[in-house]
Scaffold this active site. Structure first.
Site, PDB file in Angstrom:
ATOM      1  CG  HIS A 156      -4.139  -5.174   7.657  1.00 26.83           C
ATOM      2  ND1 HIS A 156      -3.266  -5.498   6.648  1.00 26.83           N
ATOM      3  CD2 HIS A 156      -3.878  -3.871   7.975  1.00 26.83           C
ATOM      4  CE1 HIS A 156      -2.507  -4.432   6.358  1.00 26.83           C
ATOM      5  NE2 HIS A 156      -2.862  -3.432   7.138  1.00 26.83           N
ATOM      6  CG  HIS A 227       0.640  -3.330  10.179  1.00 27.92           C
ATOM      7  ND1 HIS A 227       0.975  -2.004  10.409  1.00 27.92           N
ATOM      8  CD2 HIS A 227      -0.232  -3.317   9.151  1.00 27.92           C
ATOM      9  CE1 HIS A 227       0.312  -1.244   9.565  1.00 27.92           C
ATOM     10  NE2 HIS A 227      -0.431  -2.009   8.784  1.00 27.92           N
ATOM     11  CD  GLU A 365       2.203  -3.203   6.328  1.00 26.16           C
ATOM     12  OE1 GLU A 365       1.126  -3.802   6.254  1.00 26.16           O
ATOM     13  OE2 GLU A 365       2.317  -1.990   6.074  1.00 26.16           O
TER      14      GLU A 365
HETATM   15  C1  BGC Z   1      -2.062  -0.336   4.669  1.00 24.24           C
HETATM   16  C2  BGC Z   1      -2.624   1.028   4.903  1.00 24.24           C
HETATM   17  C3  BGC Z   1      -3.362   1.022   6.199  1.00 24.24           C
HETATM   18  C4  BGC Z   1      -2.407   0.642   7.275  1.00 24.24           C
HETATM   19  C5  BGC Z   1      -3.017   0.601   8.635  1.00 24.24           C
HETATM   20  C6  BGC Z   1      -1.140  -0.658   5.792  1.00 24.24           C
HETATM   21  O1  BGC Z   1      -0.652  -1.942   5.632  1.00 24.24           O
HETATM   22  O2  BGC Z   1      -1.408  -0.442   3.444  1.00 24.24           O
HETATM   23  O3  BGC Z   1      -3.468   1.404   3.839  1.00 24.24           O
HETATM   24  O4  BGC Z   1      -3.935   2.269   6.456  1.00 24.24           O
HETATM   25  O5  BGC Z   1      -1.857  -0.615   6.989  1.00 24.24           O
HETATM   26  O6  BGC Z   1      -4.110  -0.205   8.630  1.00 24.24           O
END
Ligand code: BGC
Length: 401
Positions: A156, A227, A365
């Protein structure tokens, strides 16, 4: 949708009741509440759920002001967004009884968003949504190194990412908020000065649209997303395991034990990951399928298309079992990550004094596929100077009785 018809009728009912109150000459206290709540079709509901206080989001961080911006429409649907990480903080939509329900799980004040490990609650994610293997990729023969903030991988956007920067905000009217952020060349290890503009729009048809645009001055990679953690029965109301989910995908990108795609694109048919037909989320979530074990539940990218589409396409739909709230997601993106809140531990206090309990929210997402910069057969995430990155996704709310 029938609930849209019901609202004006109930507004009429409240109006008649208010008229009755005026006859007695007494001033109705509740009618004096803020404009949006005064027209609330569900007087009791507006007492049960409200938006976080603007003052709790007002601060100055690194010389930039943070705030909470509220979008609203004629149905009294309201979206609260902070320019800290461009986060969707609250989204109030009516349930099947007309009761306003906050479907966004997260904090109700700024401070916890800024502290500790990032939960990514409601955040805009950039420069790259999801993982890049070992925090490395090569572009035109040059290898770039990014932070490894998730085991051996980059997640991210890195240590700060776009979820913890202050976006410039411009609320142009009741229904539109424009956020912009200029990311410096080399920020988080990514090449190019990247100028991003994200526009949140709330329509009168109860749709929250997120439109993304970006340009760069050097060739780079980019995968922006949002998110938000949803619970369609309302934030803090228990697990999402009885929600019903449908995803418009026949294929997905299987992952290794560190959640990096293997590079294969495989069929969903016959696996417990298939949501082509609407299915209860909890039905197969503890299956012994290797992919479910790796994800510790669902944490997978579903393939919607082979490239970004010029128009919005239906991607997924979710029904809250108790509320009847129905959310339809459409997107121009070729992928959607379904994450079933497997890493939620109950260690954070969220809005309403509740905890972020295990699997008490899900994320959908919209995005390009994880680790695309290292995967030849995935749609490209490269953005070159002179090109404009342009994509959008819509979350539409209605009810099913
Ligand atoms: C990911 C997860 C992660 C979560 C929070 C999601 O987009 O796929 O693996 O734990 O975000 O960070």
């Amino acid at each position: 949708m029938n609930f849209q018809l019901r609202l004006p009728l109930s507004i009429l009912g409240i109006f008649l009741l208010a008229l009755g109150g005026c006859n007695s000459g007494s001033k109705n206290q509740s009618a004096e509440t803020t404009n949006s709540q005064a027209t609330d079709s569900t007087a009791t509901a507006s007492q049960e759920v409200s938006l976080p206080a603007k003052a709790d989001f007002q601060n100055t961080i690194s010389g930039k002001k943070t705030d909470l911006y509220v979008l609203k429409n004629k149905n009294n649907v309201q979206a609260a967004i902070t320019n800290y990480g461009g986060r969707l903080v609250s989204l109030l939509v009516p349930d099947k009884a007309g009761k306003m329900t906050d479907v966004i799980v997260g904090f109700d004040k700024l401070q916890p968003f800024t502290e500790g490990a990032d939960t990514y609650f409601g955040a805009l994610i950039g420069r790259y949504g999801n993982r890049i293997a070992k925090g490395k990729f090569t572009l035109d023969g040059k290898t770039y190194t990014l932070a490894t903030n998730n085991g051996p991988n980059h997640l991210h956007g890195g240590k700060v990412g776009f979820s913890r920067v202050i976006w410039d905000a411009n609320q142009t009217n009741d229904s539109t908020l424009v956020l912009t952020y200029v990311s410096k060349d080399g920020e988080e290890g990514y090449p190019g000065t990247l100028t991003s503009k994200v526009t949140y729009t709330l329509s009168s048809a109860n749709e929250l649209k997120i439109a993304y645009e970006a340009t760069t001055d050097k060739k780079t990679v980019l995968n922006l997303t949002n998110h938000s953690y949803f619970n369609l029965n309302g934030a803090g109301s228990g697990t999402i395991l009885d929600h019903q989910l449908q995803i418009n995908a026949d294929r997905y990108t299987p992952v290794d034990s560190t959640l990096i795609p293997t590079g294969k694109i495989e069929a969903l048919a016959g696996t417990p990951l298939n949501f082509k037909k609407a299915t209860i989320i909890g039905d197969r979530i503890n299956d012994t399928h290797q992919q479910i074990k790796f994800g510790k539940g669902y944490d997978h990218n579903y393939v919607l298309a082979t490239q970004r589409s010029a128009t919005l396409k239906p991607a997924a739909a979710v029904l809250g079992d108790k509320s009847g709230i129905y959310m339809e997601v459409s997107t121009q993106e070729p992928g959607i990550q379904f994450y079933s809140g497997n890493f939620m531990t109950g260690s954070n206090q969220i809005k309403g004094g509740k905890k972020d309990e295990y699997r008490s929210a899900f994320c959908l997402e919209t995005q390009h596929f994880p680790d695309s910069p290292n995967q030849r057969n995935f749609p490209s995430t490269v953005l070159a100077p002179g090109q404009t990155y342009k994509t959008s996704s819509v979350y539409k709310f209605s009810v099913k009785q």
